[in-house]
Write an enzyme that holds these catalytic residues in place. Sequence first.
Site, PDB file in Angstrom:
ATOM      1  N   ALA B 126       0.846  -1.201   0.000  1.00 49.96           N
ATOM      2  CA  ALA B 126       0.000   0.000   0.000  1.00 49.96           C
ATOM      3  C   ALA B 126       0.880   1.249   0.000  1.00 49.96           C
ATOM      4  O   ALA B 126       0.867   2.032   0.934  1.00 49.96           O
ATOM      5  CB  ALA B 126      -0.929   0.001   1.210  1.00 49.96           C
ATOM      6  N   TYR B 128       0.538   3.909  -1.476  1.00 47.28           N
ATOM      7  CA  TYR B 128      -0.247   5.155  -1.406  1.00 47.28           C
ATOM      8  C   TYR B 128      -0.462   5.580   0.035  1.00 47.28           C
ATOM      9  O   TYR B 128      -0.566   6.766   0.327  1.00 47.28           O
ATOM     10  CB  TYR B 128      -1.590   5.003  -2.134  1.00 47.28           C
ATOM     11  CG  TYR B 128      -2.470   3.924  -1.545  1.00 47.28           C
ATOM     12  CD1 TYR B 128      -2.443   2.632  -2.050  1.00 47.28           C
ATOM     13  CD2 TYR B 128      -3.305   4.192  -0.466  1.00 47.28           C
ATOM     14  CE1 TYR B 128      -3.227   1.636  -1.499  1.00 47.28           C
ATOM     15  CE2 TYR B 128      -4.096   3.201   0.093  1.00 47.28           C
ATOM     16  CZ  TYR B 128      -4.050   1.923  -0.429  1.00 47.28           C
ATOM     17  OH  TYR B 128      -4.811   0.943   0.129  1.00 47.28           O
ATOM     18  N   TYR B 129      -0.548   4.607   0.945  1.00 44.01           N
ATOM     19  CA  TYR B 129      -0.713   4.938   2.364  1.00 44.01           C
ATOM     20  C   TYR B 129       0.549   5.652   2.869  1.00 44.01           C
ATOM     21  O   TYR B 129       0.484   6.704   3.502  1.00 44.01           O
ATOM     22  CB  TYR B 129      -0.977   3.666   3.183  1.00 44.01           C
ATOM     23  CG  TYR B 129      -1.035   3.923   4.676  1.00 44.01           C
ATOM     24  CD1 TYR B 129      -2.208   4.389   5.268  1.00 44.01           C
ATOM     25  CD2 TYR B 129       0.084   3.719   5.478  1.00 44.01           C
ATOM     26  CE1 TYR B 129      -2.257   4.655   6.634  1.00 44.01           C
ATOM     27  CE2 TYR B 129       0.046   3.981   6.838  1.00 44.01           C
ATOM     28  CZ  TYR B 129      -1.118   4.445   7.410  1.00 44.01           C
ATOM     29  OH  TYR B 129      -1.159   4.712   8.748  1.00 44.01           O
ATOM     30  N   SER B 130       1.701   5.069   2.561  1.00 44.84           N
ATOM     31  CA  SER B 130       2.964   5.687   2.970  1.00 44.84           C
ATOM     32  C   SER B 130       3.136   7.049   2.304  1.00 44.84           C
ATOM     33  O   SER B 130       3.623   7.998   2.929  1.00 44.84           O
ATOM     34  CB  SER B 130       4.136   4.782   2.583  1.00 44.84           C
ATOM     35  OG  SER B 130       3.992   3.498   3.155  1.00 44.84           O
TER      36      SER B 130
END
Lengths: 214, 214
Positions: B126, B128-130
């Site tokens: 993920a 995009y989360y980071s």
Amino acid sequence: MKVLIVGANGQIGKQTVEKMVNDDVFTPTAMVRKEEQVKAFQDMGAETVLQDLEGQVEDIAAAAKGKDAVVFAAGSGGHTGADKTMMIDMDGAIKSMEAAERAGVKRFVIVSAIGVYDRNKWMSKAPYYSAAKHYADEWLMRSGLDYTVIRPGGLKNDRGNGQIKVAKEVERGEIPREDVAETILASLKDEGTIGKDFDMISGTDDIADALKRL
Amino acid sequence: MKVLIVGANGQIGKQTVEKMVNDDVFTPTAMVRKEEQVKAFQDMGAETVLQDLEGQVEDIAAAAKGKDAVVFAAGSGGHTGADKTMMIDMDGAIKSMEAAERAGVKRFVIVSAIGVYDRNKWMSKAPYYSAAKHYADEWLMRSGLDYTVIRPGGLKNDRGNGQIKVAKEVERGEIPREDVAETILASLKDEGTIGKDFDMISGTDDIADALKRL
């Protein structure tokens, strides 16, 4: 002027490379992700470099090395989800800026989208798309790069007529991709566009004139 | 110290408000999104303000007005998609920073995630989360706010023991949410944490001592 076009395989990117090949001012290098995308650009007479925008900044910097300008015309496209929008349209754009800085390339032109500077104008159905464009633009404008931010309205595949309307803020409207590509070239030719960001739709002004009045 | 806690209904947010209620230094105001979330905080003895993080910056600024600090502990949670991660964890955080600036609140503490400053450490499943956390942090560090960026490792619900390890960069590890909440309070009490950003996992140093050595 040696220019790296990031997102060369996109619709605006491809037209930008093609116009540059046919313009004595420019020597374009098309940055593409897949081996099978190379030939179309070679046939056009453009140089190419294989580099994934989801790769390392160092590698994008290597592609930018020795160029006079970087054009960011990439986008994850309408068929992908918010995750790719974030990693390509935003993180990919910002990595390209970091790569330009690392490679010592000062000039940077980005293709954004109309109205994204104002949250109240963000797309209600896909605010994350507008957010990605917004933050990429903001990042660029706060960088030390010689930027131009082009924010076209709804993109059409019609032939361009070279007639546009530009301003910091214009009403919603449409514009052919070909006119966006022409505006990229015209921006690179006009140093007066450095430090400018503008909305753009089809209009009644010649591209070069319109940019001069910004 | 009057503190607005954005994301008060989250697990770290709730513990932060509760600890502040029981600490003479603080007067917390819990910013929550839904009417039905209000009562739990009133029962705790905390003030509350109803405001959606997806709303307007002006309205968040109104909630921040008159406070001495803003704590951003919101997150869209693991059950939502990348679109909400972008709009809450990133745009919501940056809107909260803009709101603090607009309200004249200088102090801002954000709860981020371990290692997000380095793209090579982003979550492969993920990214995009980071990315959302990374850009929120970067935005804060480039703002004029008196920031502290806390980047905890894997969050656990175990009781905290007040023993941590902090540094600009630490190895992956875990930490109870309670210790993260304690670190928020300790950071606000220690002006030396202004302008600092750090990874944090469970360790062997008392929280206040660990922060002093940053």
